[in-house]
Design a protein around this motif. Structure first.
Motif, mmCIF file in Angstrom:
data_model
loop_
_atom_site.group_PDB
_atom_site.id
_atom_site.type_symbol
_atom_site.label_atom_id
_atom_site.label_comp_id
_atom_site.label_asym_id
_atom_site.label_seq_id
_atom_site.Cartn_x
_atom_site.Cartn_y
_atom_site.Cartn_z
ATOM 1 N N GLY A 93 0.367 -1.102 -0.052
ATOM 2 C CA GLY A 93 -0.119 0.437 0.166
ATOM 3 C C GLY A 93 1.025 1.049 0.540
ATOM 4 O O GLY A 93 0.394 2.462 -0.024
ATOM 5 N N MET A 94 1.759 0.829 -0.617
ATOM 6 C CA MET A 94 3.193 2.410 -0.208
ATOM 7 C C MET A 94 3.182 3.232 -1.562
ATOM 8 O O MET A 94 3.680 4.018 -2.045
ATOM 9 C CB MET A 94 4.009 1.547 0.660
ATOM 10 C CG MET A 94 4.173 1.117 1.637
ATOM 11 S SD MET A 94 3.961 2.807 3.191
ATOM 12 C CE MET A 94 5.636 2.444 3.654
ATOM 13 N N THR A 95 2.798 2.705 -2.595
ATOM 14 C CA THR A 95 3.140 2.357 -3.879
ATOM 15 C C THR A 95 2.463 2.298 -4.587
ATOM 16 O O THR A 95 1.745 1.772 -5.464
ATOM 17 C CB THR A 95 4.630 1.848 -4.721
ATOM 18 O OG1 THR A 95 5.752 1.837 -3.765
ATOM 19 C CG2 THR A 95 5.457 2.185 -5.749
ATOM 20 N N ASN A 168 2.704 6.567 4.203
ATOM 21 C CA ASN A 168 2.134 5.349 5.127
ATOM 22 C C ASN A 168 1.564 4.994 4.096
ATOM 23 O O ASN A 168 1.254 5.529 3.515
ATOM 24 C CB ASN A 168 1.581 6.105 5.979
ATOM 25 C CG ASN A 168 2.652 6.526 7.276
ATOM 26 O OD1 ASN A 168 3.224 6.404 8.491
ATOM 27 N ND2 ASN A 168 2.114 7.906 6.943
ATOM 28 N N PRO A 169 0.841 4.019 4.274
ATOM 29 C CA PRO A 169 0.346 2.913 3.274
ATOM 30 C C PRO A 169 -1.975 3.447 3.613
ATOM 31 O O PRO A 169 -2.210 2.656 4.092
ATOM 32 C CB PRO A 169 0.077 1.254 3.825
ATOM 33 C CG PRO A 169 0.458 1.757 5.703
ATOM 34 C CD PRO A 169 1.445 2.406 5.161
ATOM 35 N N VAL A 170 -1.845 5.107 3.663
ATOM 36 C CA VAL A 170 -3.539 5.635 4.372
ATOM 37 C C VAL A 170 -3.830 4.914 3.111
ATOM 38 O O VAL A 170 -4.070 5.218 2.036
ATOM 39 C CB VAL A 170 -3.308 6.569 4.364
ATOM 40 C CG1 VAL A 170 -2.089 7.221 5.623
ATOM 41 C CG2 VAL A 170 -2.395 7.789 3.497
ATOM 42 N N PRO A 171 -5.396 4.031 3.649
ATOM 43 C CA PRO A 171 -5.989 3.682 2.814
ATOM 44 C C PRO A 171 -7.201 5.326 1.987
ATOM 45 O O PRO A 171 -7.945 4.691 1.236
ATOM 46 C CB PRO A 171 -7.249 3.019 3.552
ATOM 47 C CG PRO A 171 -7.212 3.810 5.353
ATOM 48 C CD PRO A 171 -5.712 4.201 5.020
ATOM 49 N N LEU A 487 -2.418 7.568 16.196
ATOM 50 C CA LEU A 487 -3.060 7.762 14.988
ATOM 51 C C LEU A 487 -1.429 7.683 13.528
ATOM 52 O O LEU A 487 -1.801 6.925 13.026
ATOM 53 C CB LEU A 487 -2.668 9.247 14.984
ATOM 54 C CG LEU A 487 -3.993 9.820 15.080
ATOM 55 C CD1 LEU A 487 -4.237 11.880 14.697
ATOM 56 C CD2 LEU A 487 -5.366 9.033 14.664
ATOM 57 N N ASP A 488 -0.805 7.172 14.588
ATOM 58 C CA ASP A 488 0.950 6.516 13.813
ATOM 59 C C ASP A 488 0.125 5.603 13.402
ATOM 60 O O ASP A 488 0.906 5.059 11.885
ATOM 61 C CB ASP A 488 2.246 7.408 14.478
ATOM 62 C CG ASP A 488 2.787 7.009 13.417
ATOM 63 O OD1 ASP A 488 2.873 8.003 11.960
ATOM 64 O OD2 ASP A 488 3.996 7.155 13.924
ATOM 65 N N LYS A 489 -0.014 4.861 14.134
ATOM 66 C CA LYS A 489 -0.443 3.039 14.949
ATOM 67 C C LYS A 489 -1.377 3.366 13.114
ATOM 68 O O LYS A 489 -1.428 2.147 12.468
ATOM 69 C CB LYS A 489 -0.491 3.094 15.556
ATOM 70 C CG LYS A 489 -0.475 0.949 16.019
ATOM 71 C CD LYS A 489 -0.214 0.870 17.602
ATOM 72 C CE LYS A 489 -1.335 -0.319 17.277
ATOM 73 N NZ LYS A 489 -2.102 -0.630 18.621
ATOM 74 N N ALA A 490 -2.583 4.216 13.397
ATOM 75 C CA ALA A 490 -3.232 3.772 12.754
ATOM 76 C C ALA A 490 -3.277 4.033 10.919
ATOM 77 O O ALA A 490 -3.523 2.765 10.096
ATOM 78 C CB ALA A 490 -4.419 4.622 13.050
ATOM 79 N N ASN A 491 -2.544 4.766 10.688
ATOM 80 C CA ASN A 491 -1.839 5.350 8.892
ATOM 81 C C ASN A 491 -0.850 4.064 8.729
ATOM 82 O O ASN A 491 -0.755 4.131 7.670
ATOM 83 C CB ASN A 491 -1.314 5.739 8.883
ATOM 84 C CG ASN A 491 -2.746 7.349 8.723
ATOM 85 O OD1 ASN A 491 -4.057 6.439 8.811
ATOM 86 N ND2 ASN A 491 -2.113 8.511 8.263
ATOM 87 N N THR A 494 -2.379 -1.536 8.065
ATOM 88 C CA THR A 494 -3.192 -1.796 6.756
ATOM 89 C C THR A 494 -4.479 -2.802 6.885
ATOM 90 O O THR A 494 -4.888 -2.822 6.247
ATOM 91 C CB THR A 494 -1.615 -2.508 5.460
ATOM 92 O OG1 THR A 494 -1.724 -3.772 5.961
ATOM 93 C CG2 THR A 494 -0.906 -1.737 4.767
ATOM 94 N N ASP A 495 -4.169 -3.629 7.721
ATOM 95 C CA ASP A 495 -5.677 -4.307 7.789
ATOM 96 C C ASP A 495 -6.621 -3.245 8.299
ATOM 97 O O ASP A 495 -6.911 -2.745 10.171
ATOM 98 C CB ASP A 495 -5.833 -5.527 8.958
ATOM 99 C CG ASP A 495 -7.378 -5.995 9.086
ATOM 100 O OD1 ASP A 495 -7.465 -5.398 9.148
ATOM 101 O OD2 ASP A 495 -6.845 -7.154 9.577
#
Lengths: 553, 304
Positions: A93-95, A168-171, A487-491, A494-495
């Protein structure tokens, strides 16, 4: 007597003339309208620069979404391809890799991947709100001058491919990419026009569904359908004219006589009026109106101690009758906010925040609970060693709206603070940039402020991200390491279900102790002429989306 | 006469210089940063300060500013990003000027007419009617008049366009709404002035000469009564021609009016300066013009 009759006949003549001209004008208009479909929309003052990297306001966005197109586009809650015809997201989820379609700018040049790289670099260099995109690798560093443009995580391996690397792999990243801020830019035009880039129609090239053809500053903007737009078949309107109409009453009057095609009613009474005529579209709109408390108390140690005390925050919150205010003053036009994020936002596919969050109604009440308010206030007094509310110092209440404006919540809040809670309040009414000068760091020149937030993307994170310790936004003073870490952990998660749990935890912590009191979530409504079809609405971005609308007269 | 003109020009230049200096420094005393706004990153704010030269010492900024305005360059607006102040004024002023001229013609013609009618019918119903109308004109704020006109003619009767400024019919409501206050003021002055003149010696002489009533009124009474009205006309013209925030907002006319208010709210130093100088210059010019007209119509002024 003769003078009188002369005047009368003159008057009669001029009425006749007026009538003939009117009939002529109306027939001309109707002839013109059978030839092309024109949508006429209201715009606000302050439409000054259409470069998507310079000024940001909804009055600009309403034009920018039409004349520019980002890699993707959101419409009616769905994600559509834009300048990118396809894209891939890496497993972690990073690229993000976007493949561009063949598209042209209105001056004939190809839309290339370098136009996007240029746009993102320029965004971090000049755009005030670039921090929305800080999930992009080295974005914040580029803004701070600690990274070079080459190090930014937006690359063009070839002229048809854009690769974006994230921190971060932000959704919610696709939602960000659809924003007008992320539309491509033209380096050659920026160089050619310098300071004046974006301030005139000549300095801009369009790549969106419409082309900006005429811009009479402070008066009107004309956009015509872009025949070369890749999805031109779906664009039914031939021309959009935006009139700058500073006065709301004028907008309404023009709407009522059919001179403009849609209008946003300001009060519930107005909305109901249009609803009975069958002209109203109601929709859910993002955003929150809230109060901020300044935990530093403007460097006064006594005030700082009181304002940092969550019990003080709760004493105020429990004295506010959100539901009563909405019912009696807003006539139902609002939703009581008991947490920052409105329930309508999506958290992951198929679920809204309202269905997932366990914090609604738990930390802030919908209706006032004065006994509880007093209980909390007694704790504050005890902590301070006071015996009465009168011993509390005077607090500065900062507001950007007239404290007596009947359409705003300020008047009610002030009455609660003084009459119900019993505080001594000094009202500071600051307009324009002065409000932000007072509210923001480094000034933080307020004790209690009327504030709020509009979502940048459709995710609860947008309502929490700006409350972190490093944030320079909205004059926030939460500064809580546990909240930052959550918040850092949330972003990084990936689940998406686990991420929702972490955000729920962060929201609970925030609602319990942050110096912030949510008040109201908004209800949106727009009155539309019966001949306008297919107008859609959205929670974020372009709230009233006319791009794919049609005119049937 | 030449010496008089020269004198006035020098005073004008001095006044303008004082105006520039005082406005420049007073404006900077207002606390705050013109680049503040929602979601604005501090690094970007700093970059903008440097770009627009606001990081330099104030005196240096002042010298640069004076040099620029001597070349006729008011610089870039800070809030209306990418717009030159010269261009903002050049774009907006013609709208305000057009509206102002129309309003001024209405106010002068009707103001003087009502003033004369009231004075000649002193104590009679016509007089009271005019006085009441004048009172309404002065006390009802223009935004009420404008909003009522807009609703009545635009929405209820639908015989005039609601807003905007595109044709002759579009100009009717805003011109009338803008003219009302000045019209009332002129009518009041004219009436008072007519009544004052009526007891003057030259009127008695004219009567003694056996002139007809109509001759006395037109040649002596009205002509002499016009002078005091002329005095208030200077500032009134400057006020009306340089735009009205309220009328231009309600009728969506892209004139200068809205810039005065918004520029100050935005701490748009360059635009506030440009507008102040423009308005100041215009006001001085109009007063100068009134002085010259005075000299032309009143022999007593000319010979002194």
């Amino acid at each position: 007597m003769r003078i009188f009759s002369l005047k009368k006949s003159l008057l009669r003549k001029s009425y006749g003339l007026l009538l003939i001209t009117l009939i002529f004008a109306i027939s001309m208009i109707s002839i013109a309208q059978t030839q092309e479909k024109v949508l006429r929309i209201p715009g606000a003052v302050g439409l000054d620069n259409l470069d998507p990297r310079v000024l940001l306001s909804t009055s600009h966005a309403v034009v920018q979404y039409a004349i520019f197109e980002s890699l993707v586009r959101t419409h009616d809650g769905k994600l559509l391809p834009g300048m990118a015809e396809s894209w891939e997201i890496s497993e972690d989820g990073m690229t993000y890799t976007f493949h561009l379609r063949d598209a042209k700018w209105s001056d004939g040049k190809e839309v290339t991947a370098s136009d996007f790289v240029h746009a993102f670099v320029r965004m971090f260099e000049v755009c005030p709100a670039s921090s929305i995109f800080d999930d992009i690798k080295n974005g914040a560093e580029l803004r701070a001058g600690k990274a070079t443009p080459e190090e930014l995580g937006v690359k063009a391996p070839d002229e048809k491919t854009v690769v974006i690397t994230l921190k971060n792999p932000v959704p919610y990243f696709m939602g960000l990419i659809a924003l007008h801020l992320a539309s491509p830019g033209r380096e050659d035009l920026v160089k050619k026009f310098g300071d004046e880039y974006g301030a005139t129609a000549e300095s801009l090239a369009s790549n969106g569904p419409f082309i900006l053809t005429e811009w009479k500053h402070e008066d009107q903007v004309v956009m015509v359908k872009n025949p070369d737009y890749w999805n031109a078949d779906q664009i039914k309107i031939d021309k959009v004219i935006l009139y700058i109409l500073p006065d709301e009453e004028t907008q309404r009057n023009m709407f009522d006589v059919g001179e403009i095609d849609y209008y946003e009613p300001r009060s519930e009474a107005e909305m109901v009026d249009y609803e009975t005529k069958g002209m109203l579209i109601r929709y859910v709109r993002g955003g929150v109106r809230d109060l901020h408390l300044n935990r530093h108390g403007q460097n006064d140690p006594v005030k700082a101690k009181i304002l940092s005390n969550p019990n003080f925050m709760k004493a105020i919150s429990y004295a506010i009758d959100r539901q009563g205010y909405i019912d009696n003053v807003l006539q139902g036009n609002g939703i009581p906010a008991t947490v920052q994020t409105p329930p309508v936002h999506t958290i992951y596919p198929g679920k809204t925040w309202g269905e997932v969050s366990t914090n609604y109604g738990k930390y802030h009440p919908e209706t006032a609970d004065l006994a509880k308010s007093k209980e909390y206030m007694d704790k504050v007094l005890e902590d301070m060693g006071y015996t009465s509310v009168d011993q509390l110092p005077e607090f500065d209440f900062l507001t950007s709206v007239d404290p007596e404006d009947p359409k705003d919540v300020t008047a009610y809040i002030l009455s609660v603070l003084t009459d119900v809670v019993g505080l001594k309040i000094n009202v500071v009414h600051a307009t324009g940039v002065q409000f932000y000068n007072n509210l923001y760091k480094p000034a933080l020149a307020y004790d209690i402020a009327r504030a709020g937030w509009g979502p940048d993307y459709d995710d609860p994170h947008t309502y929490m991200g700006y409350w972190t310790t490093g944030s320079m936004d909205m004059g926030v003073t939460f500064e809580n390491a546990e909240f930052d870490a959550l918040l850092d952990k949330a972003n990084k998660e990936t689940d998406l279900v686990k991420r929702a749990e972490i955000l729920n935890q962060a929201e609970a912590l925030f609602s319990d102790i942050a110096p912030c009191i949510p008040l109201i979530h908004f209800k949106g409504a727009v009155a539309v002429q019966p001949w306008v079809k297919g107008l859609t609405t959205a929670i974020t971005g372009l709230n009233i989306d006319y791009i794919f609308a049609d005119i049937e007269k | 006469m030449l010496k008089y003109i020269l004198n006035r020009v020098i005073v004008t230049i001095l006044t303008m210089f004082v105006l520039v200096t005082v406005t420049f420094f007073l404006l900077r005393l207002v606390p705050g940063d013109p680049f503040a706004g929602p979601k604005v990153a501090p690094e970007i704010k700093e970059r903008l300060r440097i770009h627009y030269g606001l990081d330099k010492p104030l005196v240096e900024q002042y010298i640069i500013y004076i040099k620029n305005i001597l070349r006729g360059d008011f610089g870039y607006s800070l809030a209306k990003r990418g717009h030159r102040v010269n261009k903002v004024i050049k774009d907006a002023f013609p709208w305000s000027l057009d509206l102002g001229i129309r309003a001024m013609i209405i106010s002068i013609v009707f103001g003087i007419f009502f003033g004369i009618v009231a004075a000649l019918n002193r104590g009679k119903p016509m007089d009271y009617l005019t006085v009441i109308l004048v009172l309404i004109g002065i006390s009802v704020p223009s935004f009420v008049v404008a909003a009522l006109l807009q609703y009545f003619f635009g929405v209820y009767l639908r015989i005039l366009p609601v807003a905007r400024y595109e044709s002759f019919y579009h100009t009717l409501m805003p011109s009338f709404a803008l003219s009302l206050g000045t019209m009332a003021a002129i009518a009041r002055y004219m009436r008072a002035s007519m009544l004052e003149v009526v007891t003057a010696d030259y009127i008695k002489t004219a009567k003694a000469k056996g002139l007809r009533y109509i001759q006395i009124v037109t040649r002596h009474q009205i002509r002499n009564a016009l002078f005091p009205v002329l005095t208030i006309l200077g500032p009134a013209v400057a006020m009306v021609l340089t735009g009205s925030f309220i009328i231009e907002t309600i009728f969506a006319i892209p004139g200068l009016g809205r810039h005065y208010v918004i520029a100050m709210q935005n701490l748009d130093y360059t635009l506030v300066m440009g507008l102040t100088l423009f308005f100041g210059f215009f006001l001085i010019l109009m007063n100068l013009l009134v002085d010259f007209i005075y000299g032309l119509v009143d022999p007593r002024v000319r010979h002194n």
